[in-house]
Design a protein around this motif. Sequence first.
Motif, PDB file in Angstrom:
ATOM      1  N   GLU A 180      -5.775  -1.415   6.433  1.00 11.29           N
ATOM      2  CA  GLU A 180      -5.238  -0.438   7.388  1.00 11.29           C
ATOM      3  C   GLU A 180      -5.806   0.957   7.154  1.00 11.29           C
ATOM      4  OE1 GLU A 180      -3.342  -1.831   9.677  1.00 11.29           O
ATOM      5  OE2 GLU A 180      -3.257   0.060  10.785  1.00 11.29           O
ATOM      6  N   CYS A 181      -5.831   1.401   5.876  1.00 11.65           N
ATOM      7  CA  CYS A 181      -6.229   2.790   5.596  1.00 11.65           C
ATOM      8  C   CYS A 181      -7.414   2.888   4.634  1.00 11.65           C
ATOM      9  CB  CYS A 181      -5.050   3.576   5.028  1.00 11.65           C
ATOM     10  SG  CYS A 181      -4.635   3.129   3.338  1.00 11.65           S
ATOM     11  N   CYS A 220       0.230   3.594   3.098  1.00  9.94           N
ATOM     12  CA  CYS A 220       0.768   3.113   4.383  1.00  9.94           C
ATOM     13  C   CYS A 220       2.262   2.837   4.295  1.00  9.94           C
ATOM     14  CB  CYS A 220       0.070   1.823   4.804  1.00  9.94           C
ATOM     15  SG  CYS A 220      -1.658   2.036   5.249  1.00  9.94           S
ATOM     16  N   CYS A 223      -6.749  -1.841   1.077  1.00  9.64           N
ATOM     17  CA  CYS A 223      -5.882  -1.900   2.256  1.00  9.64           C
ATOM     18  C   CYS A 223      -6.754  -1.879   3.508  1.00  9.64           C
ATOM     19  CB  CYS A 223      -4.918  -0.724   2.247  1.00  9.64           C
ATOM     20  SG  CYS A 223      -3.945  -0.589   3.769  1.00  9.64           S
ATOM     21  N   GLN A 253       0.421  -4.525   3.651  1.00  9.45           N
ATOM     22  CA  GLN A 253      -0.613  -4.428   4.680  1.00  9.45           C
ATOM     23  C   GLN A 253      -1.671  -5.514   4.449  1.00  9.45           C
ATOM     24  OE1 GLN A 253      -0.304  -2.367   7.154  1.00  9.45           O
ATOM     25  NE2 GLN A 253       1.406  -1.196   6.297  1.00  9.45           N
ATOM     26  N   THR A 286      -5.694  -0.488  -3.714  1.00  5.88           N
ATOM     27  CA  THR A 286      -4.297  -0.716  -4.111  1.00  5.88           C
ATOM     28  C   THR A 286      -4.182  -1.455  -5.446  1.00  5.88           C
ATOM     29  OG1 THR A 286      -4.243  -2.773  -2.824  1.00  5.88           O
ATOM     30  CG2 THR A 286      -3.526  -0.760  -1.703  1.00  5.88           C
ATOM     31  N   THR A 332      -4.950  -7.047   3.377  1.00  4.69           N
ATOM     32  CA  THR A 332      -5.723  -6.566   2.225  1.00  4.69           C
ATOM     33  C   THR A 332      -6.937  -7.457   2.011  1.00  4.69           C
ATOM     34  OG1 THR A 332      -3.695  -5.737   1.189  1.00  4.69           O
ATOM     35  CG2 THR A 332      -5.576  -6.153  -0.275  1.00  4.69           C
ATOM     36  N   CYS A 346       0.868  -1.178   0.000  1.00  7.55           N
ATOM     37  CA  CYS A 346       0.000   0.000   0.000  1.00  7.55           C
ATOM     38  C   CYS A 346       0.901   1.222   0.000  1.00  7.55           C
ATOM     39  CB  CYS A 346      -0.918   0.016   1.220  1.00  7.55           C
ATOM     40  SG  CYS A 346      -1.875   1.558   1.364  1.00  7.55           S
TER      41      CYS A 346
END
Length: 155
Positions: free
Chosen positions: A146-147, A123, A144, A127, A151, A129, A120
């Motif tokens: 995380e955020c 980030c 992603c 990460q 991607t 996904t 990513c």
Amino acid sequence: MEKTALTAVDSWAGPQAAKKPLSRALETDHVAINYYELEPGDSFGFGYHRHPGQEEVFYIMTGTATFETEDGDVTVMAGEAIRFEPGEWQLGRNAGERQLKALAMGAPADERETELRRECSACGDRQPTRIERAEDEDALVTICEECGAETGRYT
Ligand SMILES: [Zn+2]
């Protein structure tokens, strides 16, 4: 008894020239079988991943596959096969200069618990996904965890 042919199976969208789910066409219960064609630069999967409950075997028919593994890169030539036990992280790609054709077999067939990690840029680094269907077009997108950034997009 079920019979099929590659020409009768539609290819799925993904990071490769072709992925044909032979096992779906054959209505298998216990094994997943996918036929792949990878052009140079293509990958078997959407990212570095593992199947906690499924073992997976790849048989390379033509070309050369390079698998990123927990033990480093492993090259698998035409006529060779590689097996990953459940829970082993891996990602195969075509790092060669010619087309790659391969069969992938996984058992049991269900791979719902696949864990996927992908680069990513927001980030930085790989990460966790997930893969979703795009809302605005007929495509698969990688998101992603995380955020929330997209991607990748595959039609
Ligand atoms: Zn991110």
